[in-house]
Enzyme design. Structure first.
Site, mmCIF file in Angstrom:
data_model
loop_
_atom_site.group_PDB
_atom_site.id
_atom_site.type_symbol
_atom_site.label_atom_id
_atom_site.label_comp_id
_atom_site.label_asym_id
_atom_site.label_seq_id
_atom_site.Cartn_x
_atom_site.Cartn_y
_atom_site.Cartn_z
ATOM 1 N N LEU A 127 0.814 -1.218 0.000
ATOM 2 C CA LEU A 127 0.000 0.000 0.000
ATOM 3 C C LEU A 127 0.847 1.268 0.000
ATOM 4 O O LEU A 127 0.395 2.318 0.468
ATOM 5 C CB LEU A 127 -0.923 -0.002 1.225
ATOM 6 C CG LEU A 127 -1.846 -1.213 1.362
ATOM 7 C CD1 LEU A 127 -2.508 -1.238 2.736
ATOM 8 C CD2 LEU A 127 -2.898 -1.208 0.255
ATOM 9 N N ASP B 203 9.192 -4.107 -6.330
ATOM 10 C CA ASP B 203 10.196 -5.143 -6.586
ATOM 11 C C ASP B 203 11.145 -5.285 -5.403
ATOM 12 O O ASP B 203 11.555 -6.394 -5.049
ATOM 13 C CB ASP B 203 11.001 -4.803 -7.838
ATOM 14 C CG ASP B 203 10.140 -4.765 -9.080
ATOM 15 O OD1 ASP B 203 9.127 -5.482 -9.122
ATOM 16 O OD2 ASP B 203 10.486 -4.020 -10.020
#
Length: 311
Positions: free
Chosen positions: A220, A251
């Site tokens: 989030l 990532d």
């Protein structure tokens, strides 16, 4: 300690910075053009390797200057490149990125990444202590082949379904841990999220993906993350930082999480660790080069910095 095997894209990121993003049909003046190693697979592999965990990248580059530069960078970060192939006649994957006020837009041209296949993952020798990771920037049959090998070996599997696209139930059934953002969650569950954070709606959507023993984690941004583990929601508190470039933050989270899992740490600890790593990543420009070291993450964790409220 186990190993992390990441099958995924390897790109050169061409980044243009500007005061704001152009509207459709509009031209705006940029500030600078920068070149950074990137690609979701490469980013996640670098993030994992910089935590001190043996990490192998499975993928392809073209026989061009970008490919040579990317291999040199990845090798310098400690990523094992023995499973990276050079593809004659194909260009290395390229991402065209616009960054304005820390937000980004991205257009990815796959190049050699589109040639990754089941044969490329066949050389990965997995054991039950290992973790297999992939995303959606390489062909789905290659991901399916990797996860089938991982499941047969008893290794854990992590899927980051980005960029969001339809995939088979066969592939999802092989996933132990699904890590995605709100946009990707919305796509996979046909649910619209405003981005303001409604934990109840998020959990409801996550439950629809959490079949069997699958763990689902939604990142989030500055609001942290929320995971569903054994049917119970686990909020991971956010960290308030001055973001410079959010490219690669997801990532970074995935790679750092995989590394902690391969190191034998618990899921809750791995999630909190990954969230802390991502909060460091966004304070730097670029994707691959912005991944923090284990020392940097542990220093921030040990400092006892108070987190923000739960999302």
């Amino acid at each position: 300690m186990g190993r992390v095997f990441v099958a995924g894209s390897i790109n050169m990121d061409v980044v243009a910075t500007a005061e704001r993003h152009p509207k459709i049909g509009e031209t705006v003046a940029g500030r600078q053009v920068l070149y950074f190693p990137g690609g979701k697979g490469a980013n996640q592999a670098v993030s994992s390797a910089k935590q001190g965990v043996p990490t192998s990248l499975i993928g392809r580059v073209g026989d061009d200057a970008f490919g040579n530069e990317l291999k040199a960078f990845l090798g310098s970060q400690g990523v094992d490149l023995s499973l990276v192939k050079e593809t004659p006649g194909a260009h290395t994957g390229t991402a065209i990125i616009t960054v304005a006020k820390a937000d980004n837009t991205i257009v990815v041209v796959p190049g050699a990444n589109a040639r990754v296949d089941a044969d490329d993952v066949a050389a990965a020798s997995l054991t039950e202590d290992d973790v297999a990771v992939s995303q959606f920037e390489i062909p789905l049959p290659a991901i399916l082949a990797l996860f089938e090998r991982a499941r047969a070996a008893g290794a854990a599997t992590i899927l980051n379904p980005a960029p969001a696209m339809a995939c088979s139930a066969e592939l999802l059934d092989l996933v132990d841990i699904l890590i995605l953002n709100e946009s990707e969650l919305g796509f996979l569950t046909a649910t619209e999220f405003s981005g303001t954070g409604n934990p109840a709606r998020l959990v409801e959507a996550v439950r629809s993906l959490s079949t069997g023993d699958k763990i689902v984690c939604v990142t989030l941004g500055e609001r942290g993350a929320i995971a569903l583990i054994d049917g119970q929601p686990l909020p991971i508190a956010g960290r308030k930082v001055q973001a410079v470039d959010t490219t690669g933050a997801g990532d970074c989270f995935v790679g750092a999480f995989a590394a902690q899992l391969a190191s034998g740490n618990t899921i809750p600890y791995a999630l909190a660790y990954a969230n802390t790593a991502a909060s460091i990543c966004v304070q730097r420009m670029g994707a691959g080069p912005s991944m923090p070291t284990a020392a940097e993450v542990k220093a921030l964790l040990s400092a006892g910095r108070p987190p923000r409220a739960d999302p």
